[in-house]
Design a protein around this motif. Structure first.
Motif, PDB file in Angstrom:
ATOM      1  N   THR A 185     -59.149 -30.095 116.495  1.00  0.00           N
ATOM      2  CA  THR A 185     -58.992 -30.303 115.057  1.00  0.00           C
ATOM      3  C   THR A 185     -58.021 -31.429 114.774  1.00  0.00           C
ATOM      4  O   THR A 185     -58.234 -32.257 113.881  1.00  0.00           O
ATOM      5  CB  THR A 185     -58.503 -29.013 114.378  1.00  0.00           C
ATOM      6  OG1 THR A 185     -59.445 -27.960 114.625  1.00  0.00           O
ATOM      7  CG2 THR A 185     -58.358 -29.201 112.869  1.00  0.00           C
ATOM      8  N   ASP A 186     -56.943 -31.477 115.563  1.00  0.00           N
ATOM      9  CA  ASP A 186     -55.961 -32.546 115.395  1.00  0.00           C
ATOM     10  C   ASP A 186     -56.565 -33.897 115.753  1.00  0.00           C
ATOM     11  O   ASP A 186     -56.319 -34.897 115.069  1.00  0.00           O
ATOM     12  CB  ASP A 186     -54.733 -32.272 116.262  1.00  0.00           C
ATOM     13  CG  ASP A 186     -54.003 -31.000 115.849  1.00  0.00           C
ATOM     14  OD1 ASP A 186     -54.226 -30.545 114.719  1.00  0.00           O
ATOM     15  OD2 ASP A 186     -53.220 -30.481 116.658  1.00  0.00           O
ATOM     16  N   ARG A 189     -58.658 -35.018 112.863  1.00  0.00           N
ATOM     17  CA  ARG A 189     -57.877 -35.452 111.696  1.00  0.00           C
ATOM     18  C   ARG A 189     -57.278 -36.833 111.906  1.00  0.00           C
ATOM     19  O   ARG A 189     -57.244 -37.658 110.992  1.00  0.00           O
ATOM     20  CB  ARG A 189     -56.777 -34.434 111.399  1.00  0.00           C
ATOM     21  CG  ARG A 189     -57.306 -33.096 110.893  1.00  0.00           C
ATOM     22  CD  ARG A 189     -56.165 -32.177 110.535  1.00  0.00           C
ATOM     23  NE  ARG A 189     -55.435 -32.668 109.385  1.00  0.00           N
ATOM     24  CZ  ARG A 189     -54.288 -32.134 108.957  1.00  0.00           C
ATOM     25  NH1 ARG A 189     -53.741 -31.136 109.620  1.00  0.00           N
ATOM     26  NH2 ARG A 189     -53.681 -32.622 107.904  1.00  0.00           N
ATOM     27  N   LEU A 200     -52.059 -39.886 107.104  1.00  0.00           N
ATOM     28  CA  LEU A 200     -52.108 -38.666 107.907  1.00  0.00           C
ATOM     29  C   LEU A 200     -50.835 -37.882 107.632  1.00  0.00           C
ATOM     30  O   LEU A 200     -49.737 -38.306 108.005  1.00  0.00           O
ATOM     31  CB  LEU A 200     -52.200 -39.013 109.389  1.00  0.00           C
ATOM     32  CG  LEU A 200     -52.208 -37.835 110.370  1.00  0.00           C
ATOM     33  CD1 LEU A 200     -53.505 -37.036 110.240  1.00  0.00           C
ATOM     34  CD2 LEU A 200     -52.030 -38.340 111.802  1.00  0.00           C
ATOM     35  N   LYS A 221     -58.265 -35.532 105.338  1.00  0.00           N
ATOM     36  CA  LYS A 221     -58.365 -34.082 105.461  1.00  0.00           C
ATOM     37  C   LYS A 221     -56.984 -33.496 105.233  1.00  0.00           C
ATOM     38  O   LYS A 221     -55.999 -33.990 105.761  1.00  0.00           O
ATOM     39  CB  LYS A 221     -58.867 -33.676 106.843  1.00  0.00           C
ATOM     40  CG  LYS A 221     -59.113 -32.176 106.996  1.00  0.00           C
ATOM     41  CD  LYS A 221     -59.655 -31.879 108.384  1.00  0.00           C
ATOM     42  CE  LYS A 221     -59.885 -30.395 108.584  1.00  0.00           C
ATOM     43  NZ  LYS A 221     -60.957 -29.856 107.764  1.00  0.00           N
TER      44      LYS A 221
END
Length: 229
Positions: A185-186, A189, A200, A221
Motif C-alpha cells: 500500500t505504501d 501511495r 505525499l 491518496k
C-alpha cells in the motif's frame, strides 16, 4: 491542455523521478553514471539544493532533495539536463532529448513519510531484480546512508539525523529499517504521488501546503501515515 503545475516550497523535501524517452536507457556505462553524478553535485551546490538520497537506474533516476527556495529544484534539473543530454548525444551519436517529457516531482511530508521514501528510492535496484541487496548497487545513496562509503555531496536531513545522537548510531538505525519490507500500500501511495505530482502526506500536510501556496494541490491518496518499518 495546460500542464499541471509542479508544487515546491522552501525547505520542504521533494521526490523527483525522471525517465528515459520511451523507457530507453539514459546510462550505458560507468562513465555515464559518474558524469551525471558530477553535474548533480555541482548543480546542488550552485542552487542550494540539499540531496539526501538518489538512485540512478538504467533508464530513469530518483532523487530526494530539499531546496532552499522552491524554484531552485527547476534550476537544478535544468542545469543537469543541459549538460548531461549533450554529453550523451555527443558520445553516442544521438539527437534531441533523452528524457520522456518533464520530470515528475512530489512534495514529501517529513514526519512518517521521509524515511520510507528514502528506502523506496534505495530499494529500486532490488525491486528491479538487478541486485539482491541495496548495498550491492553502486549508483545509489544507500552505502553513504549506512556508513560503508561516503559520498561528499549528500546532506543528512533532520529526520535522518533523528535516528541517533551520533553518526554511527544513525547509520546502524537506518540500516535496520531495511530488515523490514515496504508495504504494498505504501509503495502504491508513493508511486501515485510522484506520477500525479501531488504531495505525499496526511491531511494536516495537505492543508499546510495549500495554505502556503494559496491554491488547491490535491492528493493522490489519503489515509494513515505510511509505515516506517
Amino acid at each position: 491542455m495546460p500542464r499541471k503545475p509542479r508544487f515546491y516550497l522552501p525547505d520542504v523535501p521533494v521526490h523527483i523521478v525522471q525517465r528515459g524517452h520511451s523507457r530507453e536507457p539514459v546510462f550505458f556505462e560507468d562513465q555515464d553514471y559518474a558524469t551525471y553524478v558530477h553535474w548533480l553535485k555541482e548543480g546542488g551546490k550552485k542552487y542550494r539544493v540539499s540531496i539526501h538520497a538518489f538512485v540512478l537506474m538504467t533508464n530513469h533516476i530518483h532523487l530526494l532533495v530539499t531546496p532552499a527556495q522552491g524554484r531552485d529544484i527547476s534550476l537544478l534539473m535544468q542545469y543537469v539536463g543541459r549538460r548531461y543530454v549533450p554529453y550523451i548525444n555527443d558520445k553516442y551519436g544521438k539527437s534531441g532529448s533523452i528524457w520522456e517529457g518533464r520530470y515528475k516531482a512530489s512534495l514529501v511530508q517529513e514526519d512518517g513519510y521521509f524515511l520510507t521514501v528514502m528506502r523506496y528510492i534505495e530499494l529500486n535496484p532490488v525491486r528491479a531484480g538487478m541486485v539482491e541487496l541495496p548495498g550491492h548497487y553502486r549508483w545509489s545513496s544507500f552505502c553513504h546512508n549506512v556508513g560503508t562509503k561516503k559520498i561528499s555531496f549528500l546532506s543528512p536531513h533532520v529526520i535522518y539525523q533523528g535516528l541517533g545522537d551520533c553518526e554511527g548510531t544513525r547509520e546502524k538505525a537506518y540500516q535496520l529499517l531495511f530488515k523490514g519490507h515496504l508495504d504494498e500500500t505504501d509503495l502504491k501511495r508513493i508511486r501515485e504521488a510522484w506520477q500525479t505530482g501531488t504531495p505525499l502526506g496526511n491531511d494536516w500536510f495537505r492543508e499546510k501546503v495549500e495554505c502556503q501556496l494559496e491554491c488547491k494541490v490535491g492528493f493522490a491518496k489519503r489515509g494513515r501515515p505510511i509505515k516506517s518499518i
